[in-house]
Motif scaffolding. Sequence first.
Motif, PDB file in Angstrom:
ATOM      1  N   THR A 144       0.838  -1.199   0.000  1.00  0.00           N
ATOM      2  CA  THR A 144       0.000   0.000   0.000  1.00  0.00           C
ATOM      3  C   THR A 144       0.871   1.247   0.000  1.00  0.00           C
ATOM      4  O   THR A 144       1.772   1.385   0.833  1.00  0.00           O
ATOM      5  N   TYR A 145       0.615   2.117  -0.961  1.00  0.00           N
ATOM      6  CA  TYR A 145       1.277   3.423  -1.033  1.00  0.00           C
ATOM      7  C   TYR A 145       0.267   4.508  -0.645  1.00  0.00           C
ATOM      8  O   TYR A 145      -0.848   4.545  -1.187  1.00  0.00           O
ATOM      9  N   HIS A 146       0.672   5.379   0.288  1.00  0.00           N
ATOM     10  CA  HIS A 146      -0.105   6.560   0.634  1.00  0.00           C
ATOM     11  C   HIS A 146       0.675   7.782   0.154  1.00  0.00           C
ATOM     12  O   HIS A 146       1.853   7.938   0.490  1.00  0.00           O
ATOM     13  N   TYR A 147       0.021   8.655  -0.622  1.00  0.00           N
ATOM     14  CA  TYR A 147       0.685   9.822  -1.212  1.00  0.00           C
ATOM     15  C   TYR A 147       0.211  11.104  -0.532  1.00  0.00           C
ATOM     16  O   TYR A 147      -0.974  11.240  -0.180  1.00  0.00           O
ATOM     17  N   SER A 148       1.126  12.052  -0.389  1.00  0.00           N
ATOM     18  CA  SER A 148       0.774  13.334   0.220  1.00  0.00           C
ATOM     19  C   SER A 148       0.018  14.229  -0.754  1.00  0.00           C
ATOM     20  O   SER A 148      -0.686  15.153  -0.334  1.00  0.00           O
ATOM     21  N   GLN A 149       0.165  13.968  -2.059  1.00  0.00           N
ATOM     22  CA  GLN A 149      -0.549  14.701  -3.098  1.00  0.00           C
ATOM     23  C   GLN A 149      -1.093  13.700  -4.113  1.00  0.00           C
ATOM     24  O   GLN A 149      -0.553  12.599  -4.250  1.00  0.00           O
ATOM     25  N   PRO A 150      -2.125  14.046  -4.835  1.00  0.00           N
ATOM     26  CA  PRO A 150      -2.714  13.095  -5.790  1.00  0.00           C
ATOM     27  C   PRO A 150      -1.724  12.667  -6.878  1.00  0.00           C
ATOM     28  O   PRO A 150      -0.913  13.467  -7.348  1.00  0.00           O
ATOM     29  N   VAL A 151      -1.824  11.422  -7.267  1.00  0.00           N
ATOM     30  CA  VAL A 151      -1.080  10.876  -8.404  1.00  0.00           C
ATOM     31  C   VAL A 151      -2.022  10.839  -9.598  1.00  0.00           C
ATOM     32  O   VAL A 151      -3.119  10.282  -9.516  1.00  0.00           O
ATOM     33  N   GLY A 152      -1.595  11.437 -10.693  1.00  0.00           N
ATOM     34  CA  GLY A 152      -2.455  11.477 -11.878  1.00  0.00           C
ATOM     35  C   GLY A 152      -2.332  10.251 -12.752  1.00  0.00           C
ATOM     36  O   GLY A 152      -3.295   9.842 -13.409  1.00  0.00           O
ATOM     37  N   LEU A 153      -1.135   9.629 -12.771  1.00  0.00           N
ATOM     38  CA  LEU A 153      -0.882   8.474 -13.625  1.00  0.00           C
ATOM     39  C   LEU A 153       0.246   7.661 -13.015  1.00  0.00           C
ATOM     40  O   LEU A 153       1.248   8.219 -12.548  1.00  0.00           O
ATOM     41  N   CYS A 154       0.100   6.344 -12.991  1.00  0.00           N
ATOM     42  CA  CYS A 154       1.213   5.475 -12.585  1.00  0.00           C
ATOM     43  C   CYS A 154       1.242   4.241 -13.471  1.00  0.00           C
ATOM     44  O   CYS A 154       0.203   3.768 -13.955  1.00  0.00           O
ATOM     45  N   GLN A 155       2.439   3.756 -13.706  1.00  0.00           N
ATOM     46  CA  GLN A 155       2.657   2.522 -14.458  1.00  0.00           C
ATOM     47  C   GLN A 155       3.560   1.622 -13.623  1.00  0.00           C
ATOM     48  O   GLN A 155       4.568   2.081 -13.082  1.00  0.00           O
ATOM     49  N   ASN A 156       3.211   0.345 -13.532  1.00  0.00           N
ATOM     50  CA  ASN A 156       3.897  -0.552 -12.597  1.00  0.00           C
ATOM     51  C   ASN A 156       4.139  -1.924 -13.207  1.00  0.00           C
ATOM     52  O   ASN A 156       3.412  -2.361 -14.100  1.00  0.00           O
ATOM     53  N   GLU A 157       5.162  -2.596 -12.672  1.00  0.00           N
ATOM     54  CA  GLU A 157       5.431  -4.007 -12.963  1.00  0.00           C
ATOM     55  C   GLU A 157       5.510  -4.764 -11.646  1.00  0.00           C
ATOM     56  O   GLU A 157       6.172  -4.318 -10.710  1.00  0.00           O
ATOM     57  N   ALA A 158       4.844  -5.910 -11.602  1.00  0.00           N
ATOM     58  CA  ALA A 158       4.846  -6.737 -10.400  1.00  0.00           C
ATOM     59  C   ALA A 158       5.337  -8.137 -10.726  1.00  0.00           C
ATOM     60  O   ALA A 158       4.865  -8.758 -11.690  1.00  0.00           O
ATOM     61  N   ARG A 159       6.295  -8.607  -9.936  1.00  0.00           N
ATOM     62  CA  ARG A 159       6.745 -10.002 -10.009  1.00  0.00           C
ATOM     63  C   ARG A 159       6.352 -10.658  -8.691  1.00  0.00           C
ATOM     64  O   ARG A 159       7.169 -10.901  -7.814  1.00  0.00           O
ATOM     65  N   LEU A 160       5.063 -10.910  -8.567  1.00  0.00           N
ATOM     66  CA  LEU A 160       4.478 -11.404  -7.322  1.00  0.00           C
ATOM     67  C   LEU A 160       3.666 -12.680  -7.522  1.00  0.00           C
ATOM     68  O   LEU A 160       2.915 -13.077  -6.635  1.00  0.00           O
TER      69      LEU A 160
ATOM     70  N   GLN B 142      -4.837   5.445 -14.578  1.00  0.00           N
ATOM     71  CA  GLN B 142      -4.881   6.757 -15.211  1.00  0.00           C
ATOM     72  C   GLN B 142      -5.915   7.681 -14.571  1.00  0.00           C
ATOM     73  O   GLN B 142      -6.311   8.675 -15.176  1.00  0.00           O
ATOM     74  N   GLN B 143      -6.329   7.373 -13.380  1.00  0.00           N
ATOM     75  CA  GLN B 143      -7.229   8.249 -12.639  1.00  0.00           C
ATOM     76  C   GLN B 143      -6.516   8.790 -11.407  1.00  0.00           C
ATOM     77  O   GLN B 143      -5.595   8.160 -10.872  1.00  0.00           O
ATOM     78  N   SER B 144      -6.896   9.968 -10.977  1.00  0.00           N
ATOM     79  CA  SER B 144      -6.257  10.587  -9.821  1.00  0.00           C
ATOM     80  C   SER B 144      -6.491   9.743  -8.569  1.00  0.00           C
ATOM     81  O   SER B 144      -7.621   9.295  -8.307  1.00  0.00           O
ATOM     82  N   HIS B 145      -5.427   9.534  -7.790  1.00  0.00           N
ATOM     83  CA  HIS B 145      -5.559   8.745  -6.559  1.00  0.00           C
ATOM     84  C   HIS B 145      -4.503   9.166  -5.541  1.00  0.00           C
ATOM     85  O   HIS B 145      -3.408   9.590  -5.908  1.00  0.00           O
TER      86      HIS B 145
END
Length: 310
Positions: free
Chosen positions: A10-26, A67-70
């Motif tokens: 879980t990531y908690h951000y101090s300001q909104p993130v407009g876009l993120c791209q991720n890779e998971a090896r889980l 691609q949504q603000s979070h």
Amino acid sequence: MRFNITHTTTYHYSQPVGLCQNEARLQPREFWRQQCVSSRFELSPEPSDFKERIDFFGNRVAYFAIQQSHAKLTVTALSDVIIHSGLQQQNPISSITWEEARSILQSPFIQAQSQVRTLAQANWTEDDFELMDARQYLLDSPMVVSSGDLAGYAGASFSPDRPLIDAVADLMRRIYNDFTYDPAFTTIATPLSDVLLHRRGVCQDFAHLAIGCLRSYGLAARYVSGYIESTPMPGVQRLVGADASHAWFAVYIPGTGWCEFDPTNNKMPTDQHITLAWGRDYSDVTPLKGVAYGGGQHTLLVSVDVMRVS
């Protein structure tokens, strides 16, 4: 043994993130001692794009974009895994010395094939690809660079004509006894030279250390990421989510295959280690990584639960 695994990041951000791209090896791998019955992700917010692929090392990789603000991102991987009990692969030629193994790995490929077949006294062809593939693990990688200091530390384990498997087991035991497990000492960027100098680190550092020692002797070694089942002290209630990711290493024994060692616990993985991925070092198997636009400062919480199924 059968395990249900829940890994939540879980990531908690101090300001909104407009876009993120991720890779998971889980998502756990499939190989001779492990069967992944099922594995899936729960992502919040819901991604706009999600794809899965197999990377160069054969690991399962999930790509997703939001691609949504979070202001909060939660990534949960849920897996059901069967570990086949018993010791590691055995082969009559696993007693070959470390000098013989190094000679095979350093020889031209056709000559190396012949050497292994002579040792095995058989027509050994189905593992030719594995022998060729193992050679990439002889080379330095982004986080593990062979050195004279690493070879010097490993020297006490690599006496002349010693079987490779015995030498590596001794190296594992010495790392376990000589180094202190200290999560506060290292970060992902701490160089191996500091780990070796101060004799402190965590499972990732100890795996890198062993790999560096082996490569400094001309032997093939790879990094393994995954989990280990933890058992609470007698009388202490098991805490859900209190487990953690783990790391160990494997050495290639020509004619036998890869043999795994866990220097953090001084044991060879059997039925309590669950494998996620393997590669040259941690940088090849990072469980979760990505880029985010915006967000300011962030905090990270990781919860892992490895539950044995009766």
